[in-house]
Design a protein around this motif. Structure first.
Motif, PDB file in Angstrom:
ATOM      1  N   LEU A  56      -4.136  -9.909  -1.519  1.00 50.55           N
ATOM      2  CA  LEU A  56      -3.904  -9.496  -2.908  1.00 50.55           C
ATOM      3  C   LEU A  56      -3.406 -10.658  -3.757  1.00 50.55           C
ATOM      4  O   LEU A  56      -2.509 -11.395  -3.345  1.00 50.55           O
ATOM      5  N   LYS A  57      -3.961 -10.788  -4.950  1.00 50.35           N
ATOM      6  CA  LYS A  57      -3.438 -11.746  -5.930  1.00 50.35           C
ATOM      7  C   LYS A  57      -2.093 -11.226  -6.431  1.00 50.35           C
ATOM      8  O   LYS A  57      -1.849 -10.017  -6.423  1.00 50.35           O
ATOM      9  N   PRO A  58      -1.216 -12.106  -6.909  1.00 50.71           N
ATOM     10  CA  PRO A  58       0.010 -11.627  -7.551  1.00 50.71           C
ATOM     11  C   PRO A  58      -0.358 -10.675  -8.696  1.00 50.71           C
ATOM     12  O   PRO A  58      -1.255 -10.959  -9.486  1.00 50.71           O
ATOM     13  N   GLY A  59       0.296  -9.532  -8.733  1.00 54.72           N
ATOM     14  CA  GLY A  59      -0.029  -8.513  -9.735  1.00 54.72           C
ATOM     15  C   GLY A  59      -1.175  -7.613  -9.324  1.00 54.72           C
ATOM     16  O   GLY A  59      -1.535  -6.687 -10.055  1.00 54.72           O
ATOM     17  N   GLY A  60      -1.759  -7.876  -8.139  1.00 51.59           N
ATOM     18  CA  GLY A  60      -2.882  -7.083  -7.644  1.00 51.59           C
ATOM     19  C   GLY A  60      -2.445  -5.779  -7.012  1.00 51.59           C
ATOM     20  O   GLY A  60      -1.293  -5.641  -6.581  1.00 51.59           O
ATOM     21  N   HIS A  61      -3.357  -4.830  -6.970  1.00 47.81           N
ATOM     22  CA  HIS A  61      -3.081  -3.505  -6.417  1.00 47.81           C
ATOM     23  C   HIS A  61      -3.939  -3.236  -5.188  1.00 47.81           C
ATOM     24  O   HIS A  61      -5.094  -3.659  -5.132  1.00 47.81           O
ATOM     25  N   MET A  62      -3.369  -2.502  -4.251  1.00 45.69           N
ATOM     26  CA  MET A  62      -4.137  -1.998  -3.117  1.00 45.69           C
ATOM     27  C   MET A  62      -3.940  -0.491  -3.055  1.00 45.69           C
ATOM     28  O   MET A  62      -2.810  -0.001  -3.194  1.00 45.69           O
ATOM     29  N   VAL A  63      -5.041   0.233  -2.867  1.00 48.78           N
ATOM     30  CA  VAL A  63      -4.974   1.679  -2.703  1.00 48.78           C
ATOM     31  C   VAL A  63      -5.396   1.993  -1.278  1.00 48.78           C
ATOM     32  O   VAL A  63      -6.491   1.619  -0.849  1.00 48.78           O
ATOM     33  N   LEU A  64      -4.514   2.679  -0.551  1.00 45.83           N
ATOM     34  CA  LEU A  64      -4.757   3.074   0.823  1.00 45.83           C
ATOM     35  C   LEU A  64      -4.982   4.572   0.872  1.00 45.83           C
ATOM     36  O   LEU A  64      -4.135   5.347   0.427  1.00 45.83           O
ATOM     37  N   SER A  65      -6.126   4.979   1.416  1.00 47.57           N
ATOM     38  CA  SER A  65      -6.399   6.387   1.667  1.00 47.57           C
ATOM     39  C   SER A  65      -6.076   6.654   3.133  1.00 47.57           C
ATOM     40  O   SER A  65      -6.554   5.943   4.017  1.00 47.57           O
ATOM     41  N   HIS A  66      -5.243   7.671   3.377  1.00 47.79           N
ATOM     42  CA  HIS A  66      -4.818   7.940   4.749  1.00 47.79           C
ATOM     43  C   HIS A  66      -4.505   9.424   4.913  1.00 47.79           C
ATOM     44  O   HIS A  66      -4.475  10.181   3.941  1.00 47.79           O
ATOM     45  N   SER A  67      -4.261   9.811   6.158  1.00 45.69           N
ATOM     46  CA  SER A  67      -4.030  11.225   6.469  1.00 45.69           C
ATOM     47  C   SER A  67      -2.633  11.690   6.117  1.00 45.69           C
ATOM     48  O   SER A  67      -2.352  12.886   6.149  1.00 45.69           O
ATOM     49  N   GLY A  68      -1.740  10.769   5.824  1.00 47.60           N
ATOM     50  CA  GLY A  68      -0.363  11.128   5.534  1.00 47.60           C
ATOM     51  C   GLY A  68       0.504  11.161   6.772  1.00 47.60           C
ATOM     52  O   GLY A  68       1.699  11.394   6.693  1.00 47.60           O
ATOM     53  N   ILE A  69      -0.099  10.916   7.930  1.00 44.91           N
ATOM     54  CA  ILE A  69       0.649  10.908   9.186  1.00 44.91           C
ATOM     55  C   ILE A  69       1.052   9.475   9.495  1.00 44.91           C
ATOM     56  O   ILE A  69       0.230   8.571   9.450  1.00 44.91           O
ATOM     57  N   GLY A  70       2.315   9.269   9.810  1.00 44.97           N
ATOM     58  CA  GLY A  70       2.792   7.930  10.139  1.00 44.97           C
ATOM     59  C   GLY A  70       3.265   7.188   8.912  1.00 44.97           C
ATOM     60  O   GLY A  70       2.955   7.546   7.772  1.00 44.97           O
ATOM     61  N   GLU A  71       4.021   6.153   9.157  1.00 47.32           N
ATOM     62  CA  GLU A  71       4.556   5.316   8.088  1.00 47.32           C
ATOM     63  C   GLU A  71       3.472   4.382   7.575  1.00 47.32           C
ATOM     64  O   GLU A  71       2.753   3.780   8.368  1.00 47.32           O
ATOM     65  N   VAL A  72       3.365   4.237   6.265  1.00 42.16           N
ATOM     66  CA  VAL A  72       2.415   3.281   5.707  1.00 42.16           C
ATOM     67  C   VAL A  72       2.979   1.878   5.879  1.00 42.16           C
ATOM     68  O   VAL A  72       4.194   1.688   5.916  1.00 42.16           O
ATOM     69  N   PRO A  73       2.090   0.886   5.998  1.00 37.36           N
ATOM     70  CA  PRO A  73       2.573  -0.480   6.189  1.00 37.36           C
ATOM     71  C   PRO A  73       3.295  -0.993   4.949  1.00 37.36           C
ATOM     72  O   PRO A  73       2.984  -0.604   3.831  1.00 37.36           O
ATOM     73  N   ILE A  74       4.270  -1.864   5.195  1.00 34.06           N
ATOM     74  CA  ILE A  74       5.009  -2.491   4.105  1.00 34.06           C
ATOM     75  C   ILE A  74       5.112  -3.970   4.423  1.00 34.06           C
ATOM     76  O   ILE A  74       5.180  -4.365   5.583  1.00 34.06           O
TER      77      ILE A  74
END
Length: 182
Positions: free
Chosen positions: A139-157
Motif C-alpha cells: 500500500l502507498k501511504p494514504g492507500g486503502h485495503m479492503v479485506l472480504s472475510h468470513s468474520g471468523i478470526g482476528e484480521v491481520p494488523i
C-alpha cells in the motif's frame, strides 16, 4: 454465471464468472457498498485485485475510473474468464492478469509496485491472513485495503496500518484498512 457491473463506464454490463464453486463472486449489494465507501478514491487509482476470482472487483474499479488494475488469481479457469472479460470490455491496456497464487507472487516476484487500493478476497475456508498481512506492505501511504472475510478470526494488523471501517453484510464481512502517511 454472469455478474453485473454496477456503475461507471461499464455500469449495467454483464461479465462472465467461472462456473462451479471454485470462486464466489461478491454480490452486487456488497460490491456497491464497498465502492461507495471508497468514493472518488477509485478514480485514477492503481489497484490490486488479489484472489481475483471472476475479476468483478477489479473490473468494477476500472469501470469507475481506476488507472490500472493488477489481477492475481491461481485458478486457470478463472484466469481465462478474467482475460475474456478484459478483452470484451476493451481494457487490456489498463489490466494485467498474474497467473499464480498471491503468496507465490509475493515470494517469487520482487514486487516493488505500490498500490492506492488493494482488494483482498481470499477464500473464506482459507483466509490466508499471513499473506493478506504481506499485501499491506504494497500500500502507498494514504492507500486503502479492503479485506472480504468470513468474520471468523482476528484480521491481520501491521504497524502504520489502521482499521478505518468494519461492516457485515450477511455472511460477508468487509474490513477497510488505511496506511498512515507517516
Amino acid at each position: 454465471m454472469r455478474v453485473k457491473l454496477i456503475a461507471g463506464e461499464f455500469g449495467g454490463r454483464f461479465i462472465q464468472a467461472p462456473p462451479g464453486s471454485t470462486t464466489h463472486p461478491m454480490g452486487e449489494r456488497v460490491r456497491s457498498a464497498m465502492f461507495n465507501s471508497l468514493g472518488e478514491m477509485v478514480r485514477g487509482a492503481r489497484v490490486l485485485d488479489a484472489f481475483a476470482g471472476s475479476g468483478a472487483i477489479g473490473l468494477e474499479a476500472l469501470s469507475r475510473g481506476a488507472e490500472s488494475v493488477v489481477f492475481v488469481e491461481r485458478d486457470r479457469v478463472a484466469q481465462r474468464v478474467i482475460a475474456e472479460n478484459i478483452g470484451s470490455l476493451g481494457i487490456s491496456e489498463n489490466a494485467i492478469v498474474i497467473k499464480t497464487t498471491v503468496a507465490n507472487w509475493l515470494e517469487s516476484m520482487s514486487v516493488t509496485e505500490k498500490f492506492d487500493i488493494i482488494f483482498a478476497d481470499p477464500p473464506y475456508y482459507n483466509p490466508q491472513f499471513s499473506t493478506v498481512s504481506r499485501l499491506m506492505g504494497l500500500l502507498k501511504p494514504g492507500g486503502h485495503m479492503v479485506l472480504s472475510h468470513s468474520g471468523i478470526g482476528e484480521v491481520p494488523i501491521q504497524n502504520g496500518i489502521v482499521v478505518v471501517d468494519n461492516r457485515s453484510y450477511g455472511g460477508a464481512h468487509l474490513t477497510k484498512f488505511l496506511r498512515l502517511k507517516c
